[in-house]
Design a protein around this motif. Sequence first.
Motif, PDB file in Angstrom:
ATOM      1  N   THR A   2       0.831  -1.189   0.000  1.00 18.91           N
ATOM      2  CA  THR A   2       0.000   0.000   0.000  1.00 18.91           C
ATOM      3  C   THR A   2       0.873   1.249   0.000  1.00 18.91           C
ATOM      4  O   THR A   2       2.075   1.180   0.200  1.00 18.91           O
ATOM      5  CB  THR A   2      -0.929   0.035   1.231  1.00 18.91           C
ATOM      6  OG1 THR A   2      -0.115   0.070   2.399  1.00 18.91           O
ATOM      7  CG2 THR A   2      -1.847  -1.167   1.251  1.00 18.91           C
ATOM      8  N   LEU A   6      -2.182   8.140  -3.801  1.00 17.71           N
ATOM      9  CA  LEU A   6      -2.960   7.509  -4.861  1.00 17.71           C
ATOM     10  C   LEU A   6      -2.888   8.408  -6.087  1.00 17.71           C
ATOM     11  O   LEU A   6      -3.162   9.608  -6.000  1.00 17.71           O
ATOM     12  CB  LEU A   6      -4.419   7.365  -4.417  1.00 17.71           C
ATOM     13  CG  LEU A   6      -5.386   6.824  -5.461  1.00 17.71           C
ATOM     14  CD1 LEU A   6      -5.297   5.302  -5.503  1.00 17.71           C
ATOM     15  CD2 LEU A   6      -6.811   7.245  -5.139  1.00 17.71           C
ATOM     16  N   HIS A   8      -4.727   8.855  -9.415  1.00 18.88           N
ATOM     17  CA  HIS A   8      -5.991   8.451 -10.040  1.00 18.88           C
ATOM     18  C   HIS A   8      -5.969   8.878 -11.500  1.00 18.88           C
ATOM     19  O   HIS A   8      -5.981  10.063 -11.808  1.00 18.88           O
ATOM     20  CB  HIS A   8      -7.146   9.107  -9.298  1.00 18.88           C
ATOM     21  CG  HIS A   8      -8.471   8.550  -9.665  1.00 18.88           C
ATOM     22  ND1 HIS A   8      -9.635   8.958  -9.093  1.00 18.88           N
ATOM     23  CD2 HIS A   8      -8.838   7.603 -10.565  1.00 18.88           C
ATOM     24  CE1 HIS A   8     -10.650   8.300  -9.616  1.00 18.88           C
ATOM     25  NE2 HIS A   8     -10.177   7.479 -10.504  1.00 18.88           N
ATOM     26  N   TRP A  25      -9.134   9.634   1.895  1.00 18.23           N
ATOM     27  CA  TRP A  25      -8.307  10.215   0.844  1.00 18.23           C
ATOM     28  C   TRP A  25      -8.627  11.690   0.671  1.00 18.23           C
ATOM     29  O   TRP A  25      -9.795  12.094   0.698  1.00 18.23           O
ATOM     30  CB  TRP A  25      -8.544   9.496  -0.488  1.00 18.23           C
ATOM     31  CG  TRP A  25      -8.051   8.094  -0.502  1.00 18.23           C
ATOM     32  CD1 TRP A  25      -8.793   6.957  -0.361  1.00 18.23           C
ATOM     33  CD2 TRP A  25      -6.703   7.664  -0.658  1.00 18.23           C
ATOM     34  NE1 TRP A  25      -7.990   5.853  -0.421  1.00 18.23           N
ATOM     35  CE2 TRP A  25      -6.693   6.255  -0.609  1.00 18.23           C
ATOM     36  CE3 TRP A  25      -5.491   8.331  -0.828  1.00 18.23           C
ATOM     37  CZ2 TRP A  25      -5.527   5.509  -0.735  1.00 18.23           C
ATOM     38  CZ3 TRP A  25      -4.330   7.577  -0.953  1.00 18.23           C
ATOM     39  CH2 TRP A  25      -4.356   6.189  -0.910  1.00 18.23           C
ATOM     40  N   LEU A  60      -0.311   4.127  -5.172  1.00 20.68           N
ATOM     41  CA  LEU A  60      -1.295   3.202  -5.725  1.00 20.68           C
ATOM     42  C   LEU A  60      -1.818   3.880  -6.979  1.00 20.68           C
ATOM     43  O   LEU A  60      -1.981   5.105  -6.996  1.00 20.68           O
ATOM     44  CB  LEU A  60      -2.450   2.992  -4.754  1.00 20.68           C
ATOM     45  CG  LEU A  60      -2.172   2.148  -3.529  1.00 20.68           C
ATOM     46  CD1 LEU A  60      -3.371   2.196  -2.586  1.00 20.68           C
ATOM     47  CD2 LEU A  60      -1.880   0.727  -3.923  1.00 20.68           C
ATOM     48  N   ALA A  62      -4.966   4.252  -9.368  1.00 19.20           N
ATOM     49  CA  ALA A  62      -6.386   3.991  -9.606  1.00 19.20           C
ATOM     50  C   ALA A  62      -6.601   4.040 -11.109  1.00 19.20           C
ATOM     51  O   ALA A  62      -6.342   5.051 -11.760  1.00 19.20           O
ATOM     52  CB  ALA A  62      -7.250   5.020  -8.897  1.00 19.20           C
ATOM     53  N   GLU A 145     -11.833  -0.910  -3.127  1.00 14.79           N
ATOM     54  CA  GLU A 145     -10.428  -0.852  -3.507  1.00 14.79           C
ATOM     55  C   GLU A 145      -9.969  -2.243  -3.881  1.00 14.79           C
ATOM     56  O   GLU A 145      -9.370  -2.951  -3.088  1.00 14.79           O
ATOM     57  CB  GLU A 145      -9.576  -0.323  -2.350  1.00 14.79           C
ATOM     58  CG  GLU A 145      -9.744   1.134  -2.096  1.00 14.79           C
ATOM     59  CD  GLU A 145      -8.727   1.670  -1.117  1.00 14.79           C
ATOM     60  OE1 GLU A 145      -7.609   1.138  -1.019  1.00 14.79           O
ATOM     61  OE2 GLU A 145      -9.066   2.628  -0.443  1.00 14.79           O
TER      62      GLU A 145
END
Length: 161
Positions: A2, A6, A8, A25, A60, A62, A145
């Motif tokens: 993790t 993030l 995206h 988030w 991460l 997305a 997720e």
Amino acid sequence: MTSKFLLHLSSDSIDLERRDASGHWHRLGSVLPDTKHLTKALTHLRQTAVTDTTNPLEVLVALPDDQIKRLDLDHTDTSSAALQQALADQTPYEFTELCVDCHPTAQGQTIAAIAQETLEEANDLTEAFGFKAVGFVALPGAAWENNFATNKIAGVKIGCF
């Protein structure tokens, strides 16, 4: 693995978010994909998270929702054969070219599939702009997720929860 960050990706924007201590988030910034100076804009976006630009920022990723095929199934069988049957004729890809994830529901499960080449393209994109993908997720409505490319079963990448 993790990350507290993030990235995206979507056709409308590239957003960078940070997870707080409570797991929520928060958007740090956004860049339009057709921005004239995309590299400069993404470097600035990255610097909102960390000032050190010598090492890639672990994130991460997305994935764009329009790149993911989701199906609701009325059973909980996550065998390769069951998933292959469910995805038959649902994408232009062979089953072995897909990365699949499962999420249990009250009615059975939801499965999500994405082309392995799309994951590779997303990884290449993140690396090109100073990020390091530590995992790939899909966030339909920010409710699920799911995790792609974590394990392999019978030649198919799968991560079922």
